[in-house]
Design a protein around this motif. Structure first.
Motif, mmCIF file in Angstrom:
data_model
loop_
_atom_site.group_PDB
_atom_site.id
_atom_site.type_symbol
_atom_site.label_atom_id
_atom_site.label_comp_id
_atom_site.label_asym_id
_atom_site.label_seq_id
_atom_site.Cartn_x
_atom_site.Cartn_y
_atom_site.Cartn_z
ATOM 1 N N LEU A 168 -53.455 45.302 -33.270
ATOM 2 C CA LEU A 168 -52.690 45.557 -32.057
ATOM 3 C C LEU A 168 -51.668 44.467 -31.788
ATOM 4 O O LEU A 168 -51.915 43.282 -32.017
ATOM 5 N N GLY A 169 -50.526 44.888 -31.250
ATOM 6 C CA GLY A 169 -49.538 43.935 -30.761
ATOM 7 C C GLY A 169 -50.022 43.295 -29.466
ATOM 8 O O GLY A 169 -51.150 43.517 -29.005
ATOM 9 N N HIS A 170 -49.169 42.507 -28.857
ATOM 10 C CA HIS A 170 -49.492 41.852 -27.592
ATOM 11 C C HIS A 170 -49.685 42.938 -26.529
ATOM 12 O O HIS A 170 -48.766 43.704 -26.231
ATOM 13 N N LEU A 171 -50.870 42.966 -25.964
ATOM 14 C CA LEU A 171 -51.281 44.076 -25.108
ATOM 15 C C LEU A 171 -50.784 43.897 -23.677
ATOM 16 O O LEU A 171 -50.985 42.852 -23.064
ATOM 17 N N TYR A 172 -50.147 44.948 -23.160
ATOM 18 C CA TYR A 172 -49.772 44.930 -21.747
ATOM 19 C C TYR A 172 -50.180 46.240 -21.095
ATOM 20 O O TYR A 172 -50.625 47.167 -21.758
ATOM 21 N N GLY A 173 -50.047 46.288 -19.783
ATOM 22 C CA GLY A 173 -50.507 47.432 -19.015
ATOM 23 C C GLY A 173 -51.515 46.980 -17.974
ATOM 24 O O GLY A 173 -51.839 45.790 -17.863
ATOM 25 N N PRO A 194 -41.865 28.011 -19.400
ATOM 26 C CA PRO A 194 -40.577 27.590 -19.965
ATOM 27 C C PRO A 194 -40.336 28.200 -21.339
ATOM 28 O O PRO A 194 -41.256 28.710 -21.988
ATOM 29 N N LEU A 195 -39.090 28.127 -21.767
ATOM 30 C CA LEU A 195 -38.735 28.469 -23.139
ATOM 31 C C LEU A 195 -38.895 27.201 -23.969
ATOM 32 O O LEU A 195 -38.073 26.294 -23.895
ATOM 33 N N VAL A 196 -39.946 27.142 -24.720
ATOM 34 C CA VAL A 196 -40.269 25.936 -25.484
ATOM 35 C C VAL A 196 -39.580 25.981 -26.846
ATOM 36 O O VAL A 196 -39.708 26.968 -27.580
ATOM 37 N N GLY A 197 -38.835 24.947 -27.157
ATOM 38 C CA GLY A 197 -38.256 24.795 -28.486
ATOM 39 C C GLY A 197 -37.376 25.939 -28.937
ATOM 40 O O GLY A 197 -37.275 26.224 -30.123
ATOM 41 N N GLY A 198 -36.776 26.635 -28.018
ATOM 42 C CA GLY A 198 -35.896 27.750 -28.373
ATOM 43 C C GLY A 198 -36.528 29.112 -28.192
ATOM 44 O O GLY A 198 -35.833 30.126 -28.161
ATOM 45 N N GLY A 199 -37.851 29.170 -28.099
ATOM 46 C CA GLY A 199 -38.518 30.461 -27.892
ATOM 47 C C GLY A 199 -38.236 31.450 -29.009
ATOM 48 O O GLY A 199 -37.914 32.615 -28.764
ATOM 49 N N ASN A 200 -38.392 31.000 -30.265
ATOM 50 C CA ASN A 200 -37.998 31.821 -31.410
ATOM 51 C C ASN A 200 -39.098 32.736 -31.950
ATOM 52 O O ASN A 200 -38.859 33.482 -32.901
ATOM 53 N N ALA A 201 -40.288 32.675 -31.392
ATOM 54 C CA ALA A 201 -41.350 33.580 -31.836
ATOM 55 C C ALA A 201 -40.931 35.023 -31.588
ATOM 56 O O ALA A 201 -40.302 35.337 -30.570
ATOM 57 N N VAL A 202 -41.285 35.904 -32.519
ATOM 58 C CA VAL A 202 -40.975 37.324 -32.373
ATOM 59 C C VAL A 202 -42.257 38.062 -31.992
ATOM 60 O O VAL A 202 -43.278 37.960 -32.684
ATOM 61 N N PHE A 203 -42.199 38.795 -30.895
ATOM 62 C CA PHE A 203 -43.360 39.493 -30.353
ATOM 63 C C PHE A 203 -43.246 40.987 -30.613
ATOM 64 O O PHE A 203 -42.192 41.583 -30.403
ATOM 65 N N SER A 204 -44.332 41.566 -31.067
ATOM 66 C CA SER A 204 -44.485 43.016 -31.092
ATOM 67 C C SER A 204 -45.516 43.367 -30.028
ATOM 68 O O SER A 204 -46.676 42.957 -30.128
ATOM 69 N N PHE A 205 -45.094 44.089 -29.024
ATOM 70 C CA PHE A 205 -45.965 44.453 -27.910
ATOM 71 C C PHE A 205 -46.550 45.848 -28.119
ATOM 72 O O PHE A 205 -46.104 46.619 -28.973
ATOM 73 N N ILE A 206 -47.529 46.179 -27.296
ATOM 74 C CA ILE A 206 -48.074 47.534 -27.260
ATOM 75 C C ILE A 206 -48.715 47.771 -25.894
ATOM 76 O O ILE A 206 -49.434 46.907 -25.376
#
Length: 323
Positions: A168-173, A194-206
């Motif tokens: 599963l991606g990052h769960l919301y709801g 905050p946006l740490v270090g550029g905030g370059n992580a890529v998130f896949s949500f679900i």
């Protein structure tokens, strides 16, 4: 089909029970002794009482119930997690993923097993990861190692039983940290993310509702085994979705923080979480499960959850303009 849901009162389970009941499955909800089962019963589930970590009692209770399929959603994730102590905070969940999974599989011999995994444990790299991409075993933040080890064991046990792991991606709801009353949303409203270090992580949500439909699709496809990513259609970098969420919430825009300074507050895992995560692709789920997310992007999902139609249109336009 008689389906036992372990974790039936959680974020996903609370959406899954009424869905499976509505489409004609006989739903059994696993509940710990002393739990409040009123919501489960109101949603049409029959309650099976057992502690997932009590091997003998689990075996007796589940074998009496005789499920044809088991959906393993066992977690014990706290409402707020300290990234400096991720391993500690995930300790109970790690145990459930190892021992609880083993106990479930032993208690339901011959049943179809569907287990909840994670889609953000891939080795950092370019582009969305498919299911054949390696897991994060090189340069892994120390706090994430036991979490990944437990997920590995869950996947091994499930696939040995010819089952299916839904990564599963990052769960919301509703009920999640991204819900209106969730811990992450409260922090964003207070301007504390905050946006740490550029905030370059890529998130896949679900969205939890989309996980529920994926489980329903998997129950209809018993031939599908192995691992499948259950994520939305549009992986998005943190530096895009976090400001959009703040705007939808009417919260202050996130401030920027150097990684070296932030490491003192959130540790190595916290910095990596905001800068190194890799998104995931849902192609296999589309092809093998014939599944599509109702919420194709977290931009639309967050706007629908928190801002209504006007905010949805505004946020969607903004994200498209930033691609």
């Amino acid at each position: 089909m008689r389906v036992l849901i372990a974790g039936a009162t959680g974020v996903i389970g609370s959406r899954l029970v009424p869905l499976l009941t509505a489409v004609g499955h006989e739903v059994l909800g696993l509940a710990r002794p002393g739990s409040d089962t009123a919501a489960l019963e109101a949603a049409g589930a029959r309650v099976v009482v057992a502690d997932a970590l009590d091997r003998d009692r689990m075996r007796r209770a589940v074998r009496r119930a005789a499920p044809e399929a088991v959906v393993n959603l066992l977690t014990a994730i706290p409402a707020e997690i300290d990234p400096r102590h991720l391993a500690r905070d995930f300790g109970p969940t790690n145990r459930l993923r190892i021992e609880g999974t083993r106990n479930l599989i032993e208690a339901a011999p011959g049943a179809r097993i569907i287990s909840q995994g994670l889609a953000y444990g891939y080795q950092p790299g370019e582009g969305p990861a498919d299911e054949d991409a390696p897991l994060w075993r090189t340069g892994t933040p120390k706090q994430f190692v036991p979490v990944l080890d437990a997920l590995d064991e869950l996947e091994l046990q499930t696939t040995r039983a010819d089952g299916l792991v839904l990564r599963l991606g990052h769960l919301y709801g509703p009920g999640s940290i991204y819900a209106a009353d969730g811990s992450f949303v409260r922090q964003v409203r207070a301007g504390k993310v905050p946006l740490v270090g550029g905030g370059n992580a890529v998130f896949s949500f679900i969205h939890a509702d989309d996980v529920a439909t994926a489980v329903a699709a998997a129950l209809d496809k018993p031939e599908v085994a192995g691992v499948v990513n259950i994520v939305d259609d549009q992986p998005v970098p943190l530096h895009r979705w976090l400001p959009e969420m703040a705007a939808v919430l009417g919260a202050p825009a996130p401030k920027k923080a150097p990684a070296a300074l932030a490491r003192l507050a959130v540790g190595t895992w916290g910095v990596a979480f905001m800068n190194r995560l890799r998104g995931a692709a849902n192609t296999r789920a589309r092809l093998r499960l014939d599944w599509r997310p109702r919420h194709p992007s977290v931009t639309e999902g967050f706007a629908a959850e928190h801002g209504g139609g006007t905010a949805r249109a505004s946020a969607s336009t903004s994200i498209r303009g930033n691609r």
